[in-house]
Design a protein around this motif. Structure first.
Motif, PDB file in Angstrom:
ATOM      1  N   LEU A  17       1.407   8.830  11.519  1.00  0.00           N
ATOM      2  CA  LEU A  17       1.537   7.664  12.078  1.00  0.00           C
ATOM      3  C   LEU A  17       2.289   7.023  11.047  1.00  0.00           C
ATOM      4  O   LEU A  17       3.266   6.451  11.154  1.00  0.00           O
ATOM      5  N   GLY A  18       1.319   6.331   9.691  1.00  0.00           N
ATOM      6  CA  GLY A  18       1.415   5.743   9.404  1.00  0.00           C
ATOM      7  C   GLY A  18       2.280   6.329   8.717  1.00  0.00           C
ATOM      8  O   GLY A  18       3.672   5.819   7.667  1.00  0.00           O
ATOM      9  N   THR A  19       2.398   7.532   7.329  1.00  0.00           N
ATOM     10  CA  THR A  19       3.811   8.051   7.455  1.00  0.00           C
ATOM     11  C   THR A  19       5.126   8.089   7.405  1.00  0.00           C
ATOM     12  O   THR A  19       6.238   7.840   7.054  1.00  0.00           O
ATOM     13  N   SER A  20       4.679   7.979   9.068  1.00  0.00           N
ATOM     14  CA  SER A  20       6.438   8.132   9.916  1.00  0.00           C
ATOM     15  C   SER A  20       6.884   6.583  10.075  1.00  0.00           C
ATOM     16  O   SER A  20       7.881   6.646   9.507  1.00  0.00           O
ATOM     17  N   ILE A  21       6.301   6.129  10.149  1.00  0.00           N
ATOM     18  CA  ILE A  21       6.351   4.735   9.557  1.00  0.00           C
ATOM     19  C   ILE A  21       7.234   3.953   8.765  1.00  0.00           C
ATOM     20  O   ILE A  21       8.178   3.949   8.679  1.00  0.00           O
ATOM     21  N   SER A  36      10.659   6.328   8.189  1.00  0.00           N
ATOM     22  CA  SER A  36      11.387   4.774   9.033  1.00  0.00           C
ATOM     23  C   SER A  36      12.109   4.007   8.317  1.00  0.00           C
ATOM     24  O   SER A  36      13.154   4.276   8.205  1.00  0.00           O
ATOM     25  N   GLY A  85      -3.143   4.665   9.457  1.00  0.00           N
ATOM     26  CA  GLY A  85      -2.679   5.571   9.977  1.00  0.00           C
ATOM     27  C   GLY A  85      -2.401   5.943  10.523  1.00  0.00           C
ATOM     28  O   GLY A  85      -2.261   6.675  11.541  1.00  0.00           O
ATOM     29  N   ASP A  86      -2.330   7.028   9.711  1.00  0.00           N
ATOM     30  CA  ASP A  86      -2.683   8.083   9.855  1.00  0.00           C
ATOM     31  C   ASP A  86      -3.497   8.834  10.821  1.00  0.00           C
ATOM     32  O   ASP A  86      -4.906   8.157  10.112  1.00  0.00           O
ATOM     33  N   ILE A  87      -3.663   9.449  11.793  1.00  0.00           N
ATOM     34  CA  ILE A  87      -4.616  10.109  12.512  1.00  0.00           C
ATOM     35  C   ILE A  87      -4.933  11.438  11.806  1.00  0.00           C
ATOM     36  O   ILE A  87      -4.743  12.749  12.026  1.00  0.00           O
ATOM     37  N   PHE A 141      -2.420  13.872  12.967  1.00  0.00           N
ATOM     38  CA  PHE A 141      -0.310  13.207  13.191  1.00  0.00           C
ATOM     39  C   PHE A 141      -0.401  11.866  11.916  1.00  0.00           C
ATOM     40  O   PHE A 141      -1.014  11.091  12.005  1.00  0.00           O
TER      41      PHE A 141
END
Length: 76
Positions: free
Chosen positions: A55-59, A62, A40-42, A53
């Protein structure tokens, strides 16, 4: 909110910011259980261009923080 409650909140926020700063400072030297390389990380890499970016790490972060804050709220 009383002043003592606000002071406790400021202390907790200060400790969290300090821990985040230490993690960022030593971030290049330690692999945090694969964080930053999750599905999921871009990541786009070209000749003269790199874009990343997390994204997977941020989710994931969170979800973990939400669970921790929920548990802290339930224990109060």
């Amino acid at each position: 909110m009383q002043i003592q409650d606000f002071a406790k909140l400021l202390i907790v926020v200060g400790v969290l910011v300090t821990v985040a700063g230490v993690l960022l400072y030593f971030g290049g030297k330690v692999n945090y259980f694969g964080l930053g390389r999750l599905p999921g990380d871009i990541r786009i890499e070209r000749e003269n261009f790199k874009f990343y970016f997390p994204l997977g790490t941020s989710i994931l972060i969170s979800i973990i923080l939400s669970a921790v804050l929920y548990l802290i709220g339930r224990l109060r």
